[in-house]
Design an enzyme around this catalytic site. Structure first.
Site: not given
Length: 442
Positions: A250, A253, A318-319, A352, A412
Site C-alpha cells: 500500500q 500508492h 482506510e484499510h 483493491d 401548518h
C-alpha cells in the site's frame, strides 16, 4: 500504553486542500462553467497535450481499442468484474422497498430510486487504476443507474486500452478520454456535448479530489478522498515478512500514503522493520514506497490485543488488515475502518483489485462516520404517505394543529384543522365559510 518503535516523520495532511491547489481548481471550474467545451479543450491541451476531434469514443473506436487488449487480460478483467457485480447485487438485494400501516388507514412507504446519471472517474497518471472502472461503473449499473458516463485521462497521447476495455466491459454508456479537473467539471456542470450527471465517483489526484469537493452540492460525490492508508493489527502469531510485504503493497500508492503497524509483539515489530528495509531496494516502486514509509510509516507495540484494536479504531484507517490468531475477533472489537481484511489469506490488494468489495473507501479519519462507495450511494431512499381513513386523518389533524401552534406555525396548524373539520366535523373558527364534511375516500 503502547510504545512506539517507529514514528511518522511527516504530518498527515489535513482534510482541507492546499490553497494553491484550491485556487487552480476553482479557476478551471469557473472557466468550464462559462466556456463549456471550449474551456475543456483548452485545459486538456494545456495539461495533457490532448485535443482530439471528440473526447467521447465512438462505438467503433471502443471496439477497435478493446480488440488490441490480449484475451487473457480481458478474461481477468471479466473475472474481477463478476466478483464486484456479485457483491454489489447482494448489497442491492439487501435494500428493500416497503409499505407499512401505522394507524388505521395510514400508510407510510419507502422506495429506493437510482439517480438518473452518474460520472465515473478512472485515474491514469502514475498508475492506470483500471479496477476503479469495476468499482464505479459496475456498482452504478447494478443500482439501476440509467446513464453512466466514464472518463479517463489519455496515456502517452492516446486512449489507454486497458482502462477503456475495463470501462466498456463494466457497462459504461459513454466513455470519454479526458482527465483532470476539466473532466470532473464537464461531467458535473455539463457542456455543449457532455450532459451533466447527478453524482461523481472515483479516486483521483489532489486536483481531482479538490474539484469534487468544490462541486459537491451541485452534484453528489462518493467521498472526500485523500492518500491511500493502510493499518495492520498483528499479534505474535503474525509472520513479520508477510507484515512487511503487505505494508509496502500500500505504501507504493504514493509518497504520502500512511502505513501503520500495531502489534502486541515487539519481536514482530522489530522484525517487520528489518524486512521492510530489506525489501525496499528490490521493489520497482521502491522509491515511492520508501518515501511513504520514511515519512508516514509507524510501528506501535500495544500491551494487549484490546489496546491494539482501540488504537486502530482511533486511526480510523482506510484499510485495516488483521493478522492475528483469531482475526474475526476484530469484527466485534472494531468499528472505525473503511474495509477490514481478516487473516493471512486475505490481503488488501484483493480488495483493491478483484475480490468484489468496493475499493473506493474513506480516508483521513472519515471512517468514523461513513463507509465506502456501495450500491446504496447511487440510490435515493425516498418516502411517501397516504391517509385513507377519515377518522385517522381527523385525529392527525387535531394533534398537528396543537403541535404546530406550539411552534407558532399557524399555517401548518390550519392545514391540520381543515382535515379535522372536513373528516370529523370539528369546528373551524378561523374560516369564514363552513367546511362541509366530505364523503369517504375511495
Amino acid at each position: 500504553m503502547s510504545r512506539v518503535l517507529k514514528q511518522a516523520q511527516g504530518a498527515v495532511p489535513a482534510g482541507g486542500a492546499d490553497p494553491a491547489v484550491a485556487d487552480i481548481v476553482a479557476a478551471v471550474i469557473s472557466d468550464v462553467r462559462a466556456g463549456g467545451d471550449g474551456a475543456v479543450r483548452r485545459y486538456s491541451a494545456q495539461f495533457d497535450d490532448w485535443s482530439p476531434v471528440s473526447f467521447r469514443l465512438s462505438e467503433q473506436e471502443i471496439s477497435k481499442i478493446v480488440s488490441t487488449v490480449p484475451d487473457t487480460v480481458l478474461d481477468d478483467l471479466r473475472f474481477a468484474q463478476r466478483q464486484v457485480q456479485g457483491f454489489a447485487q447482494a448489497q442491492r438485494d439487501s435494500i428493500r422497498d416497503f409499505e407499512v400501516e401505522t394507524l388505521d388507514g395510514v400508510f407510510l412507504g419507502q422506495r429506493n430510486l437510482p439517480v438518473d446519471a452518474s460520472g465515473a472517474y478512472v485515474p491514469g497518471g502514475r498508475y492506470p487504476l483500471t479496477a476503479s472502472a469495476h468499482m464505479t461503473v459496475l456498482t452504478a449499473k447494478v443500482a439501476g443507474v440509467g446513464r453512466v458516463a466514464a472518463t479517463t485521462p489519455p496515456s502517452q497521447g492516446a486512449p489507454p486500452p486497458i482502462s477503456v476495455a475495463a470501462m466498456h466491459l463494466a457497462g459504461a454508456d459513454e466513455i470519454y478520454v479526458l482527465g483532470g479537473v476539466q473532466a470532473v467539471a464537464a461531467l458535473a456542470l455539463g457542456t455543449e456535448t457532455i450532459a451533466p450527471v447527478n453524482i461523481l465517483t472515483g479516486p483521483g489526484n489532489a486536483y481531482v479530489a479538490e474539484a469534487k469537493r468544490q462541486l459537491f452540492g451541485e452534484v453528489g460525490i462518493d467521498l472526500f478522498a485523500g492518500p491511500t492508508e493502510t493499518l495492520i493489527v498483528a499479534d505474535d502469531h503474525a509472520d513479520p515478512f508477510t507484515v512487511a510485504v503487505d505494508l509496502l503493497s500500500q505504501a507504493e500508492h504514493g509518497p504520502d500514503s500512511p502505513c501503520v503497524l500495531i502489534t502486541t509483539s515487539e519481536t514482530v515489530g522489530r522484525a517487520t522493520l528489518r524486512h521492510v528495509e530489506e525489501l525496499l531496494p528490490g521493489m520497482p516502486t521502491g522509491k515511492v514506497a520508501a518515501a511513504a514509509w520514511r515519512g508516514y510509516g509507524e510501528v506501535h507495540v500495544a500491551e494487549s490485543l484490546d489496546e491494539a484494536f482501540a488504537l486502530a479504531d482511533a486511526y480510523a484507517s482506510e484499510h485495516v488488515q488483521i493478522l492475528t490468531e483469531n482475526p474475526r475477533r476484530a469484527l466485534a472489537s472494531m468499528s472505525n475502518f473503511g474495509a477490514l481484511f481478516l487473516g493471512e489469506r486475505t490481503c488488501v490488494p484483493y480488495g483493491d483489485k478483484l475480490i468484489g468489495t468496493n475499493h473506493v473507501l474513506p480516508t483521513r479519519g472519515a471512517a468514523r462516520y461513513t463507509g465506502g462507495l456501495w450500491v446504496g450511494k447511487f440510490l435515493k431512499t425516498v418516502t411517501y404517505q397516504e391517509v385513507r381513513e377519515d377518522l385517522s386523518s381527523a385525529q392527525l389533524g387535531k394533534i398537528c394543529g396543537r403541535l404546530s401552534r406550539l411552534e407558532q406555525f399557524e399555517g401548518h396548524a390550519r392545514s391540520g384543522d381543515l382535515r379535522a373539520a372536513r373528516f370529523a366535523g370539528a369546528e373551524l373558527p378561523w374560516a369564514e365559510m363552513p367546511i362541509r364534511p366530505q364523503s369517504p375516500c375511495p
